[in-house]
Design a protein around this motif. Structure first.
Motif, PDB file in Angstrom:
ATOM      1  N   ASN A 252       2.787  13.211  -5.228  1.00  0.00           N
ATOM      2  CA  ASN A 252       1.645  12.712  -6.000  1.00  0.00           C
ATOM      3  C   ASN A 252       1.919  12.759  -7.494  1.00  0.00           C
ATOM      4  OD1 ASN A 252       0.446  12.400  -3.592  1.00  0.00           O
ATOM      5  ND2 ASN A 252      -1.344  13.655  -3.995  1.00  0.00           N
TER       6      ASN A 252
ATOM      7  N   LEU B 276       2.060   8.835  -7.329  1.00  0.00           N
ATOM      8  CA  LEU B 276       0.658   8.453  -7.175  1.00  0.00           C
ATOM      9  C   LEU B 276      -0.148   8.626  -8.462  1.00  0.00           C
ATOM     10  CD1 LEU B 276      -0.893   7.395  -4.754  1.00  0.00           C
ATOM     11  CD2 LEU B 276      -1.889   9.677  -4.521  1.00  0.00           C
TER      12      LEU B 276
ATOM     13  N   GLY C 123      -1.483   5.448 -10.149  1.00  0.00           N
ATOM     14  CA  GLY C 123      -2.908   5.344  -9.824  1.00  0.00           C
ATOM     15  C   GLY C 123      -3.780   5.411 -11.072  1.00  0.00           C
TER      16      GLY C 123
ATOM     17  N   ILE D  41      -6.207   2.462 -12.728  1.00  0.00           N
ATOM     18  CA  ILE D  41      -7.646   2.660 -12.939  1.00  0.00           C
ATOM     19  C   ILE D  41      -8.009   2.340 -14.384  1.00  0.00           C
ATOM     20  CG2 ILE D  41      -9.477   4.390 -13.020  1.00  0.00           C
ATOM     21  CD1 ILE D  41      -7.945   5.805 -10.720  1.00  0.00           C
TER      22      ILE D  41
END
Ligand code: TRP
Length: 445
Positions: free
Chosen positions: A428, A432, A436, A440
């Motif tokens: 992560n 991620l 991510g 966003i």
């Protein structure tokens, strides 16, 4: 025993939770959820805590723990180039910005301790409570005294140093806050329109999930977990060598999430029962809680106790933010603690005065339609903290030596569960979180 160190395992968790649990859970979460469609916001927020929150806490922990340094020098100590100092600088700036508006709300809690003692001056209806809050918050002088009172409390504790002051207070008062919240949860569940409130909070309307809701939920997750500006880097530099980082991170995140949900369960049944507006904004909690207390047996006593504990919860949070700035000035600028504390405090007094006046005299000063208070909040929570989160993830995932990362997270005798968790956490952090959060941002702004 070193002076600046947390002394017990319980103390480590209590101080981390003390930093995390504060106005973010009890004031900010309900009003953000209320303004962003309730259930839709809650579910996105929960996902962010689990998928991004816990790994980024681990990243901050391992950076602070392995370097033993403050935000400013930690990155260079772990082989980061000069550019990484920017992350430290950004963290320091964000801490000041947050302290500015946070102290205003903490000041409101002091006013509401007083209001509880005098039974809210006889106000009983939702309209009266609304008018009362408006008159108080827009006053040019009264809120400022309470801000000063709050900051004075910070001062007294900060000059005594971390171990004694912060740890002792968190150990006693955090569990007490939890028990009190439980009482209010039970009370709210018995209100006439409890079902409506719970439906609002827990039933997600997926069509309400827009990019700005997602960005808001991300900001809330970071704000509530004290993430993204190096607060937990600083705290972890005070952890003992054998502190289990992943476990501490997970427990803290789950407790923090639980407190936010409890606050929602307390607030929304009351919002519907007493005819208030879930999307009222920053004043939501200060208008709804009195309605609850005024309708509870022994309400005045409960109200007083509640606002005292909310004050303390704010205090343990601001202490953690002050500590970032002070640790930096003490260690990197070789200032005396007294001087560092005094200087920081003066800057925060100026900032919080501006934020407070933006509800009254300075309301006309607006940037993107936001007054100074909301602007500080938006800038720090929705921009600086997530950007800090991306950079911290990249640093822990790609720059810190793999060996150090594994050693820090796995400890000496890792269980199978821990090994698997650490794999996921590292994945992560490397992929991620940076991708991510980046996406966003692009859609949310
Ligand atoms: N998490 C705290 C709260 O919920 C506020 C806080 C403390 C914070 N330290 C922080 C937020 C560092 C961002 C970064 O009230």
């Amino acid at each position: 025993m070193k002076k600046n160190q947390f002394n017990t395992k319980f103390g480590v968790v209590a101080a981390t939770v003390g930093s995390a649990v504060g106005l973010g859970n009890i004031w900010r979460f309900p009003y953000e959820a209320g303004a962003h469609g309730g259930g839709a916001f809650l579910i996105v927020y929960l996902l962010f805590v689990l998928i991004l929150g816990i790994p980024v806490i681990c990243a901050e922990f391992l950076i602070g723990h392995s370097s033993g340094a403050d935000v400013y020098t930690a990155f260079t100590k772990l082989n980061g180039g000069r550019l990484w100092r920017l992350v430290g600088r950004m963290g320091l700036a964000a801490a000041l910005l947050i302290l500015g508006f946070y102290s205003v709300v903490a000041g409101w809690t002091v006013e509401y301790i007083y209001q509880s003692v005098i039974s809210f001056g006889g106000a009983t209806t939702a309209d009266e409570l609304h008018a009362q809050f408006g008159a108080f918050s827009s006053d040019a002088v009264k809120p400022l005294w309470w801000i000063l009172a709050f900051l004075a409390a910070n001062y007294v504790i900060l000059i005594r140093g971390v171990g004694k002051g912060i740890e002792r207070m968190s150990n006693i008062l955090m569990p007490l806050l939890f028990v009190i919240l439980l009482v209010f949860v039970i009370n709210s569940l018995m209100l006439p329109k409890a079902a409506e409130g719970l439906e609002f909070l827990f039933k997600p309307d997926f069509s309400a999930i827009t990019p700005s809701v997602v960005l808001g939920a991300l900001g809330q997750a970071f704000f509530s977990l004290s993430l993204g500006l190096g607060c937990l880097i600083t705290y972890a530099s005070y952890f003992r060598a054998d502190t289990p980082l992943v476990k501490t991170a997970t427990i803290s995140a789950l407790l923090d999430m639980l407190v936010a949900i409890m606050a929602g369960v307390i607030i929304f049944p009351a919002v519907f029962t007493y005819g208030q507006e879930p999307s009222a904004g920053p004043q939501l909690v200060f208008e709804v809680l009195p309605s609850i207390f005024l309708n509870m047996p022994g309400g005045i006593v409960w109200a007083t106790l509640f606002f005292i504990l909310l004050f303390v919860a704010s205090l343990t949070s601001t202490l953690s933010m002050f500590e970032i700035l002070i640790a930096y000035m003490e260690r990197s600028l070789s200032m005396s603690r007294l001087k560092a504390v005094s200087l920081t405090l003066m800057v925060v007094i100026v900032l919080s005065t501006l934020c407070s006046l933006s509800f009254g005299k300075l309301d006309g000063i607006r940037v993107f339609g936001l007054n100074l208070f909301s602007l500080s909040d938006y800038l720090s929570s929705n921009i600086l903290l997530p950007v800090g989160g991306i950079l911290i993830s990249i640093f822990a995932g790609w720059i810190v030596e793999r060996h150090t990362v594994r050693l820090e997270l796995l400890g000496s005798a890792p269980s199978t569960l821990l090994r698997i968790s650490v794999r996921i956490i590292i994945f992560n952090l490397r992929y991620l979180a940076p991708i991510g959060i980046g996406l966003i941002f692009i859609f949310g702004l």
